[in-house]
Design an enzyme around this catalytic site. Structure first.
Site, mmCIF file in Angstrom:
data_model
loop_
_atom_site.group_PDB
_atom_site.id
_atom_site.type_symbol
_atom_site.label_atom_id
_atom_site.label_comp_id
_atom_site.label_asym_id
_atom_site.label_seq_id
_atom_site.Cartn_x
_atom_site.Cartn_y
_atom_site.Cartn_z
ATOM 1 C CB CYS A 171 -1.955 34.412 13.365
ATOM 2 S SG CYS A 171 -2.279 35.835 12.375
ATOM 3 C CE1 TYR A 219 3.311 13.723 10.984
ATOM 4 C CE2 TYR A 219 3.396 14.894 8.898
ATOM 5 C CZ TYR A 219 2.723 14.101 9.790
ATOM 6 O OH TYR A 219 1.463 13.674 9.489
ATOM 7 N NE ARG A 227 5.075 14.992 4.755
ATOM 8 C CZ ARG A 227 6.381 14.867 4.833
ATOM 9 N NH1 ARG A 227 7.167 15.772 4.316
ATOM 10 N NH2 ARG A 227 6.899 13.810 5.423
ATOM 11 C CD GLU A 241 -2.071 -1.231 3.040
ATOM 12 O OE1 GLU A 241 -1.688 -0.356 3.832
ATOM 13 O OE2 GLU A 241 -2.752 -2.195 3.391
ATOM 14 N N PRO A 242 1.584 1.536 -1.054
ATOM 15 C CG PRO A 242 2.585 1.647 -3.156
ATOM 16 C CD PRO A 242 1.685 0.786 -2.319
HETATM 17 N N1 LLP Z 1 -1.298 1.977 4.561
HETATM 18 C C1 LLP Z 1 -1.735 2.407 5.757
HETATM 19 C C2 LLP Z 1 -2.606 1.570 6.563
HETATM 20 C C3 LLP Z 1 -1.327 3.671 6.237
HETATM 21 O O1 LLP Z 1 -1.733 4.073 7.440
HETATM 22 C C4 LLP Z 1 -0.482 4.465 5.438
HETATM 23 C C5 LLP Z 1 -0.044 5.789 5.905
HETATM 24 C C6 LLP Z 1 -0.066 3.967 4.182
HETATM 25 C C7 LLP Z 1 -0.499 2.710 3.785
HETATM 26 C C8 LLP Z 1 0.806 4.743 3.245
HETATM 27 O O2 LLP Z 1 2.027 5.100 3.744
HETATM 28 P P1 LLP Z 1 3.114 5.762 2.767
HETATM 29 O O3 LLP Z 1 3.487 4.744 1.730
HETATM 30 O O4 LLP Z 1 2.468 6.935 2.138
HETATM 31 O O5 LLP Z 1 4.229 6.140 3.653
HETATM 32 N N2 LLP Z 1 1.122 12.510 7.039
HETATM 33 C C9 LLP Z 1 2.371 11.814 7.186
HETATM 34 C C10 LLP Z 1 2.282 10.384 6.751
HETATM 35 C C11 LLP Z 1 1.179 9.618 7.447
HETATM 36 C C12 LLP Z 1 1.023 8.234 6.945
HETATM 37 C C13 LLP Z 1 -0.156 7.568 7.528
HETATM 38 N N3 LLP Z 1 -0.403 6.261 7.009
HETATM 39 C C14 LLP Z 1 3.473 12.561 6.427
HETATM 40 O O6 LLP Z 1 3.182 13.598 5.838
HETATM 41 O O7 LLP Z 1 4.622 12.149 6.433
#
Ligand code: LLP
Length: 419
Positions: free
Chosen positions: A346, A317, A313, A274-275
């Site tokens: 603000c 983070y 972001r 799940e990317p």
């Molecule tokens: N699958 C599930 C169950 C997830 O919770 C997530 C991300 C993904 C797949 C995809 O992850 P990715 O491949 O995109 O890393 N807002 C944060 C990232 C939060 C990710 C939450 N879950 C940021 O901006 O870094």
């Protein structure tokens, strides 16, 4: 245009000959700009990095939910993971069929679960209580359970979703209880899934988690799929030569592990990932305008229209995003200096880039925030009653199309009820 600092976008021809200053003038800023060619390229890379024949890539739509974006992903043959009714709706609107949508639920209400059941999508639950709730709603149904493989990874503690101290997944110790509930409601466990966290470049924890997930899989007989989750990291520091995850290396290890497990399990099994970020981050650049440059004591600030309501972001983070500068004016400067790039919200924490060594910045410059295609617009808000930005897409033939309008002031009042 006097290009001051555009090495990264030039290196892969992000703007395809379009001038970011003209895009900013035509559509206004802040503006999310996506590139279709890059989206497609990323989809293709991630689809083929594992050779195992039954390998399905679910794009994690939370990273970028724009329907046009999803349509491109769909046309590349990916399926999709959704985490809310809104994401299910967007996926359907983009043309995904129910069985191409994997709903990965977390602490959902009865209504939300019913919505997913009625939508006919594949569903995963991530606690015993939610499994019980699913059983009551859909006895005899097919279900997937998200397990916590005991290992986590990620760029920030807030996005580590495996291991101790995270709210996600069912711990492996509860396998007997899972079996009891399955039996009680005559449910068929067709899949197990995990997600250990977001943005890992080193794949060690991920490889370990797959082994742990397989240990759990061995305890169930009817699985048709095993989903290993997302989190594949991209480089946010390309200027410094940082590399993203080495998919070729990981692909070899995975192919070996997956084939070995499939043989042992004795049934045809589908492996899924799940990317989100891998597909979308590098396909987006956020354009903003510098409205004021000033000193406060020795510290220099460039004030832009990219507040953390537009890109959360860096504040949420402490994330790093590369910055490019595009200059229309004739001002010339060879100087590089430490500068903090801030937004217009603000709060003093509203900083896009802290004490960065950048070419001298002037009022009127357009800045490009790199790798903004993932968790950019999807996390934008109306904080300070500001308008969420517009989104445009550079098509493969170079045409630029608007794929989301900027909010209007009226949008801000839309659901409010005055006394
Ligand atoms: N699958 C599930 C169950 C997830 O919770 C997530 C991300 C993904 C797949 C995809 O992850 P990715 O491949 O995109 O890393 N807002 C944060 C990232 C939060 C990710 C939450 N879950 C940021 O901006 O870094």
């Amino acid at each position: 245009m006097q290009k001051v600092y555009s090495k990264v976008t030039d290196s892969f021809n992000f703007f395809q000959g379009k001038n970011p200053i003209e895009l900013a003038e035509k559509y206004g800023t802040p503006l999310y700009v996506y590139n279709e060619r890059v989206i497609r390229q990323k989809c293709r890379e991630i689809k083929k990095f594992v050779k195992y024949p039954k390998f399905v890539v679910d794009y994690s739509s939370k990273a970028n939910t724009n329907i046009a974006f999803l349509q491109i992903v769909k046309s590349e043959g990916l399926e999709v993971d959704a985490v809310s009714p809104g994401e299910i709706l967007a996926a359907k609107k983009a043309g995904f069929k129910p069985d191409e949508i994997f709903y990965i639920s977390n602490n959902v209400s009865k209504d939300e679960m019913q919505y997913a059941i009625d939508a006919g999508v594949k569903i995963s639950v991530d606690s015993l209580e939610q499994l019980e709730q699913y059983g009551q709603f859909n006895p005899g149904g097919e279900i997937s359970v998200r397990f916590n493989p005991g290992v986590g990874a990620g760029h920030n503690i807030k996005v580590v979703t495996g291991g101790k101290k995270t709210k996600f997944g069912v711990n492996h110790e509860y396998v007997p209880q899972v079996k009891e509930i399955l039996k009680k409601y005559n449910l068929k466990l067709i899949g197990i899934n995990q997600h250990i966290g977001s943005l890992f470049i080193d794949d060690k924890a991920f490889v370990k988690s797959i082994g742990n997930l397989f240990d759990i899989a061995r305890q169930f007989d009817d699985l048709t799929f095993i989903d290993m989750g997302g989190g594949f990291g991209v480089s946010y520091k390309k200027e410094e030569g940082q590399m993203g995850i080495d998919l070729e290396k990981l692909g070899k290890v995975m192919d070996e592990e997956l084939s070995k497990f499939a043989k042992e399990y004795g049934k045809e099994i589908i492996f899924r990932i799940e990317p989100g970020r891998y597909v979308s981050a590098e396909a987006g650049v956020l354009l903003g305008t510098v409205h004021a440059v000033k000193y406060n004591g020795p510290d220099k600030f460039a004030g832009t229209d990219i507040g953390f309501n537009v890109l959360q972001r860096p504040v949420m983070y402490d994330s790093y995003h590369g910055i490019e500068i595009y200059r229309k004016s004739d001002v010339k400067s060879e100087k590089k200096e430490l500068i903090t790039v801030v937004g217009n919200v603000c709060e003093s924490g509203d900083m896009l880039a802290k004490e960065r060594m950048l070419p001298e910045i002037f009022k009127g410059d357009i800045i490009g925030v790199l790798d903004a295609g993932a968790y950019g617009y999807s996390m934008a808000s109306n904080y300070n009653n500001r308008l969420r930005p517009a989104e445009v897409l550079i098509r493969e033939n170079g045409d630029v199309v608007l794929i989301r309008e900027r909010d209007t002031l009226d949008d801000l009042l839309r659901h409010q009820i005055s006394l």
